[in-house]
Design a protein around this motif. Structure first.
Motif, mmCIF file in Angstrom:
data_model
loop_
_atom_site.group_PDB
_atom_site.id
_atom_site.type_symbol
_atom_site.label_atom_id
_atom_site.label_comp_id
_atom_site.label_asym_id
_atom_site.label_seq_id
_atom_site.Cartn_x
_atom_site.Cartn_y
_atom_site.Cartn_z
ATOM 1 N N THR A 107 0.838 -1.204 0.000
ATOM 2 C CA THR A 107 0.000 0.000 0.000
ATOM 3 C C THR A 107 0.871 1.251 0.000
ATOM 4 O O THR A 107 0.606 2.219 -0.730
ATOM 5 C CB THR A 107 -0.923 0.009 1.234
ATOM 6 N N ALA A 108 1.925 1.222 0.825
ATOM 7 C CA ALA A 108 2.844 2.356 0.875
ATOM 8 C C ALA A 108 3.556 2.540 -0.465
ATOM 9 O O ALA A 108 3.789 3.671 -0.907
ATOM 10 C CB ALA A 108 3.870 2.156 1.988
ATOM 11 N N LEU A 109 3.886 1.419 -1.122
ATOM 12 C CA LEU A 109 4.528 1.498 -2.433
ATOM 13 C C LEU A 109 3.613 2.185 -3.440
ATOM 14 O O LEU A 109 4.062 2.996 -4.261
ATOM 15 C CB LEU A 109 4.903 0.100 -2.913
ATOM 16 N N LEU A 110 2.316 1.877 -3.375
ATOM 17 C CA LEU A 110 1.346 2.556 -4.241
ATOM 18 C C LEU A 110 1.364 4.057 -3.963
ATOM 19 O O LEU A 110 1.322 4.881 -4.882
ATOM 20 C CB LEU A 110 -0.053 1.987 -4.008
ATOM 21 N N LEU A 245 -2.509 12.528 -1.840
ATOM 22 C CA LEU A 245 -3.138 11.212 -1.712
ATOM 23 C C LEU A 245 -2.072 10.142 -1.480
ATOM 24 O O LEU A 245 -2.253 9.232 -0.662
ATOM 25 C CB LEU A 245 -3.940 10.890 -2.972
ATOM 26 N N GLY A 246 -0.939 10.259 -2.186
ATOM 27 C CA GLY A 246 0.147 9.300 -2.009
ATOM 28 C C GLY A 246 0.681 9.315 -0.590
ATOM 29 O O GLY A 246 0.907 8.249 0.013
ATOM 30 N N ILE A 247 0.879 10.482 -0.024
ATOM 31 C CA ILE A 247 1.362 10.595 1.353
ATOM 32 C C ILE A 247 0.361 9.986 2.325
ATOM 33 O O ILE A 247 0.719 9.282 3.271
ATOM 34 C CB ILE A 247 1.612 12.075 1.715
ATOM 35 N N LEU A 248 -0.935 10.250 2.098
ATOM 36 C CA LEU A 248 -1.963 9.689 2.974
ATOM 37 C C LEU A 248 -1.933 8.159 2.948
ATOM 38 O O LEU A 248 -2.117 7.506 3.984
ATOM 39 C CB LEU A 248 -3.339 10.202 2.559
ATOM 40 N N LEU A 249 -1.679 7.578 1.769
ATOM 41 C CA LEU A 249 -1.592 6.123 1.671
ATOM 42 C C LEU A 249 -0.389 5.591 2.450
ATOM 43 O O LEU A 249 -0.484 4.561 3.128
ATOM 44 C CB LEU A 249 -1.493 5.694 0.204
ATOM 45 N N VAL A 250 0.732 6.284 2.370
ATOM 46 C CA VAL A 250 1.931 5.854 3.098
ATOM 47 C C VAL A 250 1.690 5.926 4.609
ATOM 48 O O VAL A 250 2.018 5.002 5.357
ATOM 49 C CB VAL A 250 3.145 6.714 2.707
#
Length: 270
Positions: A107-110, A245-250
């Protein structure tokens, strides 16, 4: 986390003067002097089996510092932190002995993919590569810091490992910084050394005496958010909506991976 990311953001100016490795060497050298003065290393107490952990942690710290500074020289601070964070998050997942936990590094990679936005064709492969090296080193750092922290109380372990880290960084840093060092550079390096490595490394060493590497890695979930925030405030690096959005996923991946965070009674240290 605040100290680390503020120190990183403020290091960008020094990197422009003496290079990433030069900055790492100067910061670590000042930090080494401070730690040795605060807690002189008890050399007579070092056992043979301690040597590999101390050397490994020192070298890993030097490599992580150089690699991360080289990364933020090329890519935004928040992106570099998010990529680096994959290292401890993977350590947390693997050590959980739960196959489902591997979902969180993925998920973090995404999230990292959203951060780097490769579809725009502006990906800095070298910068990302340095951040990946830093992430591998950070995962190693967490495991070795726990071993050293269990053996040596307080910041005593750092009085061994930070000088080793400074010597590691000196291999590349001294040639890079040669001819560019001035009194102003030394003063700036001294101030930055307090923000990183002195304050956060001391706090991490103490924290890892009470937490599992799994918990430590996942409790750092907010670090990418700190990186984006300070990148914006200090460096003016404005993230796009996709990158947010990417930061929120990480951050979500790091928070969701947290389990069994408390260690049992730690071994008696020196």
């Amino acid at each position: 986390m605040l100290s680390v990311q503020l120190g990183s953001a403020l290091s960008v100016g020094l990197i422009a003067e003496v290079g990433a490795a030069g900055t790492a060497w100067l910061r670590l050298s000042v930090g080494a002097v401070i730690f040795v003065l605060l807690a002189p290393p008890p050399l007579r107490m070092v056992r043979r089996r301690d040597v590999s952990a101390l050397l490994g942690l020192g070298v890993a710290t030097g490599i992580v510092t150089m690699a991360f500074l080289a990364a933020i020289e090329r890519i935004p601070l928040g992106t570099a932190v998010a990529i680096e964070f994959l290292g401890p998050l993977t350590v947390a997942a693997v050590r959980s002995h739960n196959a489902k936990a591997l979902l969180w590094p993925l998920t973090a990679l995404l999230g990292v993919i959203l951060l780097t936005e490769p579809w725009l064709g502006e990906v800095d492969i070298v910068g990302i590569g340095f951040a990946v090296v830093s992430g591998v080193g950070w995962g190693t750092y967490i495991v070795l810091t726990q071993r050293v922290g269990d053996r040596f109380s307080g910041i005593t372990g750092l009085s061994f490992t930070i000088p080793i880290a400074a010597l590691t960084a000196a291999i590349v840093g001294v040639p890079q910084a040669a001819g560019h060092i001035s009194l102003a550079i030394l003063v700036a390096a001294a101030g930055l050394a307090l923000l990183l490595p002195v304050l956060p490394f001391a706090l991490e060493m103490i924290a890892l005496r009470h937490l599992t590497p799994h918990a430590f890695g996942t409790l750092m979930a907010l670090e990418p958010a700190f990186g984006v925030l300070l990148g914006l405030v200090v460096l003016g690096q404005q993230p796009s909506a996709t990158q947010v959005l990417g930061i929120l996923l990480v951050v979500l991946a790091g928070a969701a991976a947290q389990r069994r965070g408390r260690r049992g009674a730690s071994p008696t240290g020196v």
